[in-house]
Write an enzyme that holds these catalytic residues in place. Structure first.
Site, PDB file in Angstrom:
ATOM      1  CB  CYS A   1      -0.908  -0.002   1.230  1.00  0.00           C
ATOM      2  SG  CYS A   1      -1.745   1.578   1.482  1.00  0.00           S
TER       3      CYS A   1
ATOM      4  CE  LYS B   1     -10.056  -3.452   5.231  1.00  0.00           C
ATOM      5  NZ  LYS B   1     -10.694  -2.146   5.083  1.00  0.00           N
TER       6      LYS B   1
END
Lengths: 255, 255
Positions: B27, B54
């Site tokens: 990311c 997640k």
């Protein structure tokens, strides 16, 4: 200061030696910078521009012609309400508007960020109602609840403290406009006293802050501008007492 | 530090008393905060998470489960790379990464803002190529030209000055990934030496900055991760030497 919005072909008024803010009278982002300039007692000139027929010179100060833009020195500009406001607060530190503690400053920014979905919901409800989804109403009320909870936790008159600060001036322009939604037929967007007592008390306090009071427009005014914009003919100059064209005469359609 | 990405059901590792950054290895936003922590020599733990599955506890630190998130105190988090990085720079001022002049700080933020259309173009080219428009390629090269022109005007090794600063660490993760685009069949997105000599020299200097070097991934690695994500099965753990599943065996599809 004239409420008239300058447009394509209009000349840039002569630079008066003060900071100059380019704005649109009904733009909440521009209002953020107006409030900060007011709160910090910084002398400035305000120039309104027509966002549908932008004067050519706005692009010298703001590459996409967006407002607010700040002419900090003759011919030189910065843009984006957050960038402008932090710049003003750092450059003119006499009346500091940000928290002294770095963590608190970060948390204040995150309140604004967490509130942004409510702002988007407001825009959809006001200007693009046919696209409204149940999630918009949900995000709107989540945003209001977040602010109310934060006010309750902090226990201060304003989010910043006993005085309003940058976080308050950043959020306020949206709260001011939210009150127009019930007048536009969106009663489920009302900020109801039974649910939002603390938030409403805060909003009444904000309306009394001198920096806000001098620029405040009623829900009715915001609703009128919104209606004109939804019709495709935004009445930028509706507050301009010198306007030649009044609301009841036929107005030229946008080209 | 393990390169393994924790996912739903995985326990939160015990708090080690240091700042803790939640990230995803590929990311670019998370990389911004990694670089700032590195550059400021702040001790920290790094925890990677799977963004498709997640772990439940990420929401304690970041309300939408986005990375980066910073656990600044056990159980308490702030999120958003810009908020985190300014917080770190203000809280740990020993190695200042922002310009001393408020106007320059504002201008640095506007470079990042003006570059954002190039970032969007990169995302479309890398992950959603069928939606590519000529305007994407145009915005991409406008962004590169903007950086090159700014480097030329400033005449310093980095945008910040003789040392890299926050503006450089904020832009870098995207430049690092831009070099993967030609490997993904997007040759018109190449950063060509004949046109971008100054920019490429800058990029080589950035790769040598210690804060960057220790976290840098080659264009090839970024291209491989991108391909896995485009196929709908992002290979988060491709750098994890302890991984049980290697790239050439069939992998479980995302549920």
């Amino acid at each position: 200061m004239s409420e008239k919005h300058l447009q394509t072909g209009d000349a840039l008024p002569p630079f008066g030696g003060k900071l100059r803010l380019f704005a649109m009278r009904f733009c909440p982002y521009a209002e953020r910078s107006v409030l900060v300039l007011n709160a910090k007692n910084i002398p400035y000139d305000l120039v309104f521009i027509n966002l549908d027929q932008k004067p050519e010179w706005i692009f010298n100060f703001s590459p996409r012609g967006a407002v607010p833009a700040l002419e900090y020195e003759q011919g030189k500009g910065i843009f984006d309400s957050n960038v402008i406001n932090v710049y003003l607060d750092e450059k003119y530190p006499e009346v500091p508007l940000q928290a002294a503690d770095p963590l608190r400053r970060a948390q204040d920014k995150l309140i604004v960020e967490n509130f942004s979905a409510a702002q988007s919901a407001y825009y959809t409800a006001a200007f693009n109602a046919q696209a409204l989804q149940p999630s918009h109403l949900e995000n709107y009320h989540k945003g209001l609840e977040l602010l109310q909870k934060e006010l309750e936790t902090r226990g201060t008159k304003f989010l910043h403290g006993d005085q309003a600060g940058l976080v308050d001036y950043t959020l306020w322009p949206f709260l001011e406009r939210f009150e127009a939604l019930p007048l536009l037929g969106k009663s489920e967007y009302a900020i109801d006293k039974s649910k939002y007592d603390i938030l409403l008390t805060y909003m009444e306090s904000m309306k009394q802050v001198p920096a806000v009071k001098t620029y405040y427009l009623s829900a009715d005014m915001h609703a009128k501008f919104t209606e004109s914009r939804v019709k495709g003919d935004p009445n930028y100059n509706m507050l301009d007492s010198s306007a030649e064209v009044c609301c009841f005469r036929p107005r030229k359609k946008k080209e």
